[in-house]
Design a protein around this motif. Sequence first.
Motif, mmCIF file in Angstrom:
data_model
loop_
_atom_site.group_PDB
_atom_site.id
_atom_site.type_symbol
_atom_site.label_atom_id
_atom_site.label_comp_id
_atom_site.label_asym_id
_atom_site.label_seq_id
_atom_site.Cartn_x
_atom_site.Cartn_y
_atom_site.Cartn_z
ATOM 1 N N LYS A 27 -3.734 -13.574 13.040
ATOM 2 C CA LYS A 27 -4.039 -15.139 13.266
ATOM 3 C C LYS A 27 -4.345 -15.484 11.668
ATOM 4 C CE LYS A 27 -5.010 -16.576 17.919
ATOM 5 N NZ LYS A 27 -6.189 -16.449 18.981
ATOM 6 N N GLY A 58 -3.048 -14.562 8.810
ATOM 7 C CA GLY A 58 -1.955 -14.150 8.289
ATOM 8 C C GLY A 58 -2.179 -12.533 7.469
ATOM 9 N N SER A 68 -0.905 -8.525 7.203
ATOM 10 C CA SER A 68 0.278 -7.600 7.961
ATOM 11 C C SER A 68 -0.773 -6.216 8.401
ATOM 12 C CB SER A 68 0.915 -7.499 6.766
ATOM 13 O OG SER A 68 1.247 -7.877 5.567
ATOM 14 N N THR A 114 2.294 -15.094 14.339
ATOM 15 C CA THR A 114 1.854 -14.385 13.024
ATOM 16 C C THR A 114 3.826 -15.215 12.448
ATOM 17 O OG1 THR A 114 2.974 -12.522 13.352
ATOM 18 C CG2 THR A 114 1.168 -12.316 12.631
ATOM 19 N N ARG A 115 3.927 -15.647 11.483
ATOM 20 C CA ARG A 115 5.007 -16.420 10.873
ATOM 21 C C ARG A 115 6.222 -15.189 10.746
ATOM 22 N NH1 ARG A 115 3.683 -19.293 5.564
ATOM 23 N NH2 ARG A 115 1.763 -18.014 6.197
#
Length: 57
Positions: free
Chosen positions: A18, A20, A22, A44-45
């Motif tokens: 959340k 950001g 990895s 995550t994106r």
Amino acid sequence: MTGASSGIGRATAIAFGKAGASVVIVARRAEKGEESVHLVDGVTRVGKGLPERSLPT
């Protein structure tokens, strides 16, 4: 993140996702590890699960 298949490790992996980060998930139980991968991917994106690899014993 080791221990990300359940409990505090899973919650930490999701929180980092959340935020950001990895996140790399390492788990002894493949099915539980996959669950965590999907949960982290959901927040995550960008995310992808890697195939299970057997380590030499």
